[in-house]
Design a protein around this motif. Structure first.
Motif, PDB file in Angstrom:
ATOM      1  N   LEU A 156      -2.001  -1.207  -3.800  1.00 36.35           N
ATOM      2  CA  LEU A 156      -3.000  -0.209  -3.436  1.00 36.35           C
ATOM      3  C   LEU A 156      -2.311   1.149  -3.353  1.00 36.35           C
ATOM      4  CD1 LEU A 156      -4.757  -2.186  -0.548  1.00 36.35           C
ATOM      5  CD2 LEU A 156      -5.431  -2.081  -2.947  1.00 36.35           C
ATOM      6  N   HIS A 197      -9.515  -3.066   2.699  1.00 37.02           N
ATOM      7  CA  HIS A 197      -9.346  -3.893   1.502  1.00 37.02           C
ATOM      8  C   HIS A 197      -8.439  -5.094   1.796  1.00 37.02           C
ATOM      9  CE1 HIS A 197      -8.946  -4.606  -2.920  1.00 37.02           C
ATOM     10  NE2 HIS A 197      -7.777  -5.095  -2.545  1.00 37.02           N
ATOM     11  N   VAL A 210      -7.149   3.839  -3.724  1.00 33.25           N
ATOM     12  CA  VAL A 210      -8.007   3.901  -2.532  1.00 33.25           C
ATOM     13  C   VAL A 210      -7.979   5.309  -1.961  1.00 33.25           C
ATOM     14  CG1 VAL A 210      -7.753   1.451  -1.943  1.00 33.25           C
ATOM     15  CG2 VAL A 210      -6.100   3.112  -1.041  1.00 33.25           C
ATOM     16  N   LYS A 257      -5.194  -0.893  -7.478  1.00 40.29           N
ATOM     17  CA  LYS A 257      -6.414  -0.187  -7.090  1.00 40.29           C
ATOM     18  C   LYS A 257      -6.064   1.128  -6.400  1.00 40.29           C
ATOM     19  CE  LYS A 257     -10.634  -0.818  -4.262  1.00 40.29           C
ATOM     20  NZ  LYS A 257     -11.609  -0.505  -5.328  1.00 40.29           N
ATOM     21  N   TRP A 259      -8.901  -9.206  -6.925  1.00 42.33           N
ATOM     22  CA  TRP A 259      -8.493  -8.708  -5.608  1.00 42.33           C
ATOM     23  C   TRP A 259      -8.086  -9.845  -4.675  1.00 42.33           C
ATOM     24  CZ3 TRP A 259      -7.756  -4.501  -7.680  1.00 42.33           C
ATOM     25  CH2 TRP A 259      -8.725  -3.720  -8.299  1.00 42.33           C
ATOM     26  N   GLU A 263      -9.274   2.830   3.940  1.00 38.71           N
ATOM     27  CA  GLU A 263      -9.763   1.967   2.857  1.00 38.71           C
ATOM     28  C   GLU A 263      -8.731   0.892   2.516  1.00 38.71           C
ATOM     29  OE1 GLU A 263     -11.490   2.070  -1.724  1.00 38.71           O
ATOM     30  OE2 GLU A 263     -11.148   3.985  -0.689  1.00 38.71           O
ATOM     31  N   ARG A 308     -10.046  -7.722   3.972  1.00 38.59           N
ATOM     32  CA  ARG A 308     -11.101  -8.466   3.270  1.00 38.59           C
ATOM     33  C   ARG A 308     -10.525  -9.449   2.249  1.00 38.59           C
ATOM     34  NH1 ARG A 308     -16.086  -6.193  -0.567  1.00 38.59           N
ATOM     35  NH2 ARG A 308     -16.767  -8.270  -1.240  1.00 38.59           N
ATOM     36  N   TYR A 309      -9.530  -9.012   1.470  1.00 38.32           N
ATOM     37  CA  TYR A 309      -9.111  -9.802   0.310  1.00 38.32           C
ATOM     38  C   TYR A 309      -7.781 -10.541   0.477  1.00 38.32           C
ATOM     39  CZ  TYR A 309     -12.737  -7.332  -2.349  1.00 38.32           C
ATOM     40  OH  TYR A 309     -13.932  -6.832  -2.797  1.00 38.32           O
ATOM     41  N   TYR A 315       0.852  -1.193   0.000  1.00 32.42           N
ATOM     42  CA  TYR A 315       0.000   0.000   0.000  1.00 32.42           C
ATOM     43  C   TYR A 315       0.886   1.241   0.000  1.00 32.42           C
ATOM     44  CZ  TYR A 315      -2.641   3.922   1.913  1.00 32.42           C
ATOM     45  OH  TYR A 315      -3.163   5.170   2.115  1.00 32.42           O
TER      46      TYR A 315
END
Length: 426
Positions: A268, A341, A332, A330, A318, A337, A344-345, A236
């Motif tokens: 990200l 993300h 964000v 992606k 994802w 966020e 979750r993924y 990220y």
């Protein structure tokens, strides 16, 4: 070996391992280290013989149409043999953690309570492809005072048998039981089913291979399993960050090597830095032949990059572990966020933030639910050797017992020890 006597054979391995484990648990650090150094010497002096056995596996793999990366993983080159020999020596040079007592505290009653590190006992290791895993597992087992039963893939049977003979030779030479490290000598797949359902002999099972193998073992095992299913790792890029650093780390995390489980599969990018960062990393990835599967916002920012390198992302992207020159991208809004993300993924393996904001870094470390969480470093560092563990037997995404790279301590347990001077409870 026919199917009729297979259960009896695996039971015998289990019984022998259990008996050897008791002897290994009481072995001195000097004796275990002597065995590791003897193994390093044997690997070097038998390098040519090992390569001759390995050639049989390679020839069979090519004849059976195994793809090139699989064949490459099978190869016991002089460099691979030297690397595992050095690994044995590094383990021998490390402090012995068996028997150490930690956290000793005096209680109001007068007793002192602490915890002692002890071997797990017997572990079963089921792995595919790379024959060097035979030595990695054996050497960690010796150092941690355990016994192990190894079941390698059928594609590496001749290499594994040759390596296991050297391990047993080193054990005997050092006065340790040969049965402390045993290799399942049959390629019959039912051997795995037998091995993972013997809680009376096997204390834990460690699968190392493809998702199908690990799912099967997790489903069928009657003993605890240390496992990881996927390596869907993320980088990220935060706002604010050092853009030059972000490009360097995101490049290394993806392209240094595509096939390991700690290679980054998702990128990200915070909206505030996306315009400055994405065209630069996009040019790097495109030049290296990396396909970028992007959300709409990332696609529009990357419009200057060759269209052949870009593709719209689907929902499945994802969650994907590509193990290939492909990455999901992606944009964000912010660190919130990004964390949402990832949780979750991701597969909860390894995730990194690139940032110059200390508060964002601390939140990422606390809130991302992964086995390894990094600040301003490549996900490719998620490795036992790089973490200073000497070696690793695998990387665990479990939360119980061992998490992250599993080294010597991951093959041990803690028991409580109490020291008193005649105290009685009132």
């Amino acid at each position: 070996m026919n199917a009729l006597n297979l259960p009896e054979y695996i039971q015998t391995l289990g019984l022998q391992a259990k008996q050897a484990a008791a002897l290994m648990a009481s072995a001195s650090a000097a004796t275990k280290n002597e065995a590791l150094r003897a193994l390093a010497t044997l690997l070097r002096t038998n390098a040519q013989a090992l390569q001759a056995e390995n050639a049989k596996d390679l020839a069979r793999a090519v004849a059976n149409g195994l793809d090139a990366p699989m064949v490459d993983r099978l190869r016991l080159t002089p460099k691979v043999i030297e690397t595992v020999a050095q690994g044995c020596e590094q383990l021998a040079a490390m402090a012995d953690v068996i028997g150490e007592i930690i956290g000793m505290k005096q209680q109001p009653s007068g007793i002192r309570v602490g915890q002692m590190r002890v071997p797990i006992g017997v572990f079963g290791m089921i792995f595919e492809s790379r024959p060097n895993v035979t030595i990695e597992a054996a050497s960690l087992s010796i150092k941690s005072g355990n016994a192990c039963i190894l079941r390698g893939g059928s594609e590496a049977i001749d290499s594994n048998k040759a390596l296991a003979r050297l391990v047993q030779q080193a054990l005997v030479q050092s006065g340790l039981p040969a049965d402390a490290v045993q290799l399942v000598q049959t390629t019959d797949r039912e051997a795995v089913g037998q091995l993972i359902t013997m809680p009376q002999y096997v204390d834990v099972v460690i699968p190392r291979g493809g998702k199908g193998l690990i799912e099967r073992i997790s489903r069928e095992a009657k003993v605890p399993v240390i496992k990881h299913l996927d390596g869907n790792c993320h980088v990220y890029v935060d706002d604010p960050c050092d853009i030059d650093m972000a490009v360097r780390v995101a490049d290394n995390a993806k392209t240094q090597k595509y096939s390991p489980c700690n290679a980054s599969e998702g990128l990200l990018v915070a909206r505030g830095v996306a315009g400055a960062f994405l065209p630069r990393i996009g040019a790097v990835y495109a030049a290296k032949g990396v396909e970028m599967r992007c959300d709409e916002e990332a696609l529009s920012i990357l419009a200057s990059v060759a269209a052949a390198s870009l593709k719209p992302a689907t929902e499945q992207d994802w969650s994907e572990e590509y193990l290939a020159p492909i990455i999901s991208v992606k944009v964000v809004a912010d660190v919130d966020e990004a964390i949402a993300h990832i949780n979750r993924y991701s597969s909860h393996h390894t995730d990194a933030i690139i940032t110059t904001d200390h508060v964002h870094a601390q939140r990422f470390l606390r809130e991302v639910d992964s086995a390894s969480v990094m600040v301003n470093a490549s996900t490719r560092f998620a490795d036992g050797f790089e973490y200073g563990l000497g070696a690793e037997i695998g990387i665990s995404t479990d939360k119980f017992h061992a998490r992250g790279p599993v080294g010597i301590e991951g093959l041990t347990s803690l028991k409580y020890v109490v020291l008193g001077q005649g105290e009685v409870r009132t």
